[in-house]
Design a protein around this motif. Structure first.
Motif, mmCIF file in Angstrom:
data_model
loop_
_atom_site.group_PDB
_atom_site.id
_atom_site.type_symbol
_atom_site.label_atom_id
_atom_site.label_comp_id
_atom_site.label_asym_id
_atom_site.label_seq_id
_atom_site.Cartn_x
_atom_site.Cartn_y
_atom_site.Cartn_z
ATOM 1 N N GLU A 192 0.841 -1.198 0.000
ATOM 2 C CA GLU A 192 0.000 0.000 0.000
ATOM 3 C C GLU A 192 0.880 1.253 0.000
ATOM 4 O O GLU A 192 1.904 1.306 0.672
ATOM 5 C CB GLU A 192 -0.883 -0.004 1.251
ATOM 6 N N ARG A 193 0.481 2.262 -0.787
ATOM 7 C CA ARG A 193 1.163 3.552 -0.736
ATOM 8 C C ARG A 193 0.471 4.425 0.305
ATOM 9 O O ARG A 193 -0.750 4.593 0.271
ATOM 10 C CB ARG A 193 1.129 4.236 -2.104
ATOM 11 N N MET A 194 1.266 4.959 1.227
ATOM 12 C CA MET A 194 0.712 5.741 2.325
ATOM 13 C C MET A 194 1.494 7.029 2.517
ATOM 14 O O MET A 194 2.695 7.107 2.220
ATOM 15 C CB MET A 194 0.765 4.942 3.645
ATOM 16 N N VAL A 198 2.929 13.046 11.051
ATOM 17 C CA VAL A 198 3.210 12.931 12.469
ATOM 18 C C VAL A 198 4.198 14.009 12.878
ATOM 19 O O VAL A 198 5.213 14.233 12.207
ATOM 20 C CB VAL A 198 3.741 11.520 12.817
ATOM 21 N N GLY A 199 3.886 14.730 13.960
ATOM 22 C CA GLY A 199 4.787 15.765 14.466
ATOM 23 C C GLY A 199 5.093 16.853 13.464
ATOM 24 O O GLY A 199 6.213 17.383 13.449
ATOM 25 N N GLY A 200 4.132 17.199 12.601
ATOM 26 C CA GLY A 200 4.343 18.242 11.607
ATOM 27 C C GLY A 200 5.138 17.795 10.399
ATOM 28 O O GLY A 200 5.445 18.614 9.528
ATOM 29 N N LYS A 201 5.457 16.507 10.310
ATOM 30 C CA LYS A 201 6.225 15.986 9.183
ATOM 31 C C LYS A 201 5.383 15.011 8.366
ATOM 32 O O LYS A 201 4.430 14.416 8.874
ATOM 33 C CB LYS A 201 7.489 15.276 9.679
ATOM 34 N N GLU A 202 5.737 14.855 7.102
ATOM 35 C CA GLU A 202 5.066 13.884 6.245
ATOM 36 C C GLU A 202 6.069 12.814 5.824
ATOM 37 O O GLU A 202 7.176 13.122 5.376
ATOM 38 C CB GLU A 202 4.485 14.546 5.004
ATOM 39 N N ILE A 203 5.669 11.565 5.989
ATOM 40 C CA ILE A 203 6.497 10.433 5.601
ATOM 41 C C ILE A 203 5.759 9.670 4.516
ATOM 42 O O ILE A 203 4.612 9.255 4.704
ATOM 43 C CB ILE A 203 6.766 9.501 6.803
ATOM 44 N N ARG A 204 6.390 9.516 3.359
ATOM 45 C CA ARG A 204 5.796 8.751 2.271
ATOM 46 C C ARG A 204 6.349 7.332 2.321
ATOM 47 O O ARG A 204 7.557 7.127 2.453
ATOM 48 C CB ARG A 204 6.099 9.399 0.918
ATOM 49 N N ALA A 236 3.067 3.418 19.353
ATOM 50 C CA ALA A 236 4.236 2.934 18.634
ATOM 51 C C ALA A 236 3.761 2.547 17.242
ATOM 52 O O ALA A 236 2.998 1.586 17.085
ATOM 53 C CB ALA A 236 4.863 1.739 19.342
ATOM 54 N N LEU A 237 4.165 3.315 16.227
ATOM 55 C CA LEU A 237 3.775 3.050 14.848
ATOM 56 C C LEU A 237 4.900 2.302 14.146
ATOM 57 O O LEU A 237 6.047 2.761 14.129
ATOM 58 C CB LEU A 237 3.476 4.356 14.104
ATOM 59 N N TYR A 238 4.557 1.159 13.548
ATOM 60 C CA TYR A 238 5.521 0.341 12.827
ATOM 61 C C TYR A 238 5.160 0.350 11.341
ATOM 62 O O TYR A 238 4.045 -0.030 10.974
ATOM 63 C CB TYR A 238 5.507 -1.104 13.345
ATOM 64 N N LEU A 239 6.100 0.771 10.515
ATOM 65 C CA LEU A 239 5.932 0.745 9.064
ATOM 66 C C LEU A 239 6.886 -0.312 8.500
ATOM 67 O O LEU A 239 8.106 -0.184 8.611
ATOM 68 C CB LEU A 239 6.242 2.104 8.449
ATOM 69 N N ALA A 240 6.303 -1.357 7.917
ATOM 70 C CA ALA A 240 7.131 -2.392 7.311
ATOM 71 C C ALA A 240 7.671 -1.893 5.973
ATOM 72 O O ALA A 240 6.977 -1.186 5.240
ATOM 73 C CB ALA A 240 6.313 -3.665 7.109
ATOM 74 N N PRO A 241 8.895 -2.250 5.607
ATOM 75 C CA PRO A 241 9.446 -1.819 4.313
ATOM 76 C C PRO A 241 8.796 -2.583 3.161
ATOM 77 O O PRO A 241 8.248 -3.669 3.334
ATOM 78 C CB PRO A 241 10.931 -2.168 4.435
#
Length: 318
Positions: A192-194, A198-204, A236-241
């Protein structure tokens, strides 16, 4: 047996409404013989005449509707008897209501109850409900829906769908639950593309799984980093590669062996507020073992004092 009438022939007064306890027993939870469980519970309730009322929920009965009915009937304490899904369903209705919640751990994993230190022995659990002192219990929320252990987007909701089919065929067990994970991973195709804010930042991210943990006990159980995040009041947010199905399966085996590492197996983010956008406007979100279809973006926030739960006082560091 206690007397129903006093010596002068008048009926004894009923217990105060706010001391009465309603037990919602989900007969579909776990693998125990529910007739035997019910018998044990009734015997334990007999030690507290007039305080407990047992309401059994069969397959198809709505846990939320049953809890709302108990709230309307004025019970001061409402007990969720079942697994994490049942407990979460009751908590969703009770959050912010000011009533007291009790728990009888009758599920497969019982992460909520074990994390709170609630006895798995039914008689001890009933004694805690009857005589314990409620304490504040923080919960997570995503788009207005409460969760207690975790919430996730991506492959895990598919795992739950697969698990339902495995349970229907082979019955509920931890082995069946693990087998459903393997079957789902073998079918995995597209991550999935997300966009994570979080904390004023964007992580793609292009990821098969975004997992939001709220239970320190569950994270410790799987040997995951992030326990300190939860104990400090954050998620605790976990993003799998992005990975192949075989790499995903390897990570599942590492998880089972408590060998997952941040950086190699996932990106760890700590925050008490998270927003996730996906390419599809509607997604199936997994929460505490149940599936919910929601519209994005998906906004997660902590509710630190939403529930009052009957549980032992936490030990140092817990």
């Amino acid at each position: 047996m206690t007397k129903s009438f006093s010596d002068n022939g008048l009926k004894a007064p009923e217990p105060a409404i706010n001391s009465r306890i309603c037990v919602l027993l989900n007969t579909a939870s776990g693998s125990d013989d529910k007739d035997e469980v019910t018998e044990h519970l009734r015997a334990a309730f007999d030690r507290y005449p007039g305080r407990f009322e047992l309401r059994q929920l069969s397959k198809g009965d709505g846990v939320g509707a049953a809890c709302m009915s108990a709230l309307k009937d004025g019970f001061g304490t409402i007990v969720a008897g079942g697994g994490d899904g049942t407990i979460s369903g009751v908590a969703a209705q009770m959050a912010g209501k000011g009533r007291v919640m009790g728990i009888l751990p009758l599920g497969t994993f019982n992460f909520v109850a074990r994390g709170l230190g609630i006895p798995e022995d039914l008689e001890e659990a009933v004694e805690l409900i009857a005589n314990g002192t409620p304490r504040a219990f923080p919960v997570g929320e995503v788009n207005g829906q409460v969760f207690l252990n975790n919430a996730s987007l991506g492959i895990y909701p598919q795992v739950l769908k697969e698990r339902e089919g495995v349970y229907k065929r082979w019955g509920r067990s931890r082995i069946a639950a693990h087998w459903s994970v393997l079957r789902t991973f073998m079918k995995f195709q597209v991550p999935e593309r997300m966009r994570v804010h979080v904390g004023g930042k964007e992580i793609r991210a292009k990821t098969p799984l975004a997992f939001v943990g709220r239970s320190a006990f569950q994270l410790e159980h799987f040997g995951l980093e992030g326990v300190d995040c939860v104990r400090s009041g954050a998620f605790a947010l976990y993003l799998a590669p992005d990975c192949t199905r075989w790499q995903l399966l390897l990570r599942a085996l590492r998880l089972a062996g408590k060998g997952m590492n941040a950086g190699r197996d996932f990106e760890l983010i700590c925050s008490d507020e998270i927003e996730i956008e996906t390419t599809r406007p509607r997604q199936t979100v997994a929460m505490d073992g149940e599936r919910f279809v929601m519209s994005g973006p998906f906004r997660f926030k902590m509710l630190p004092d939403a529930l009052r739960v009957l549980a032992p006082e936490p030990q140092d560091g817990a």
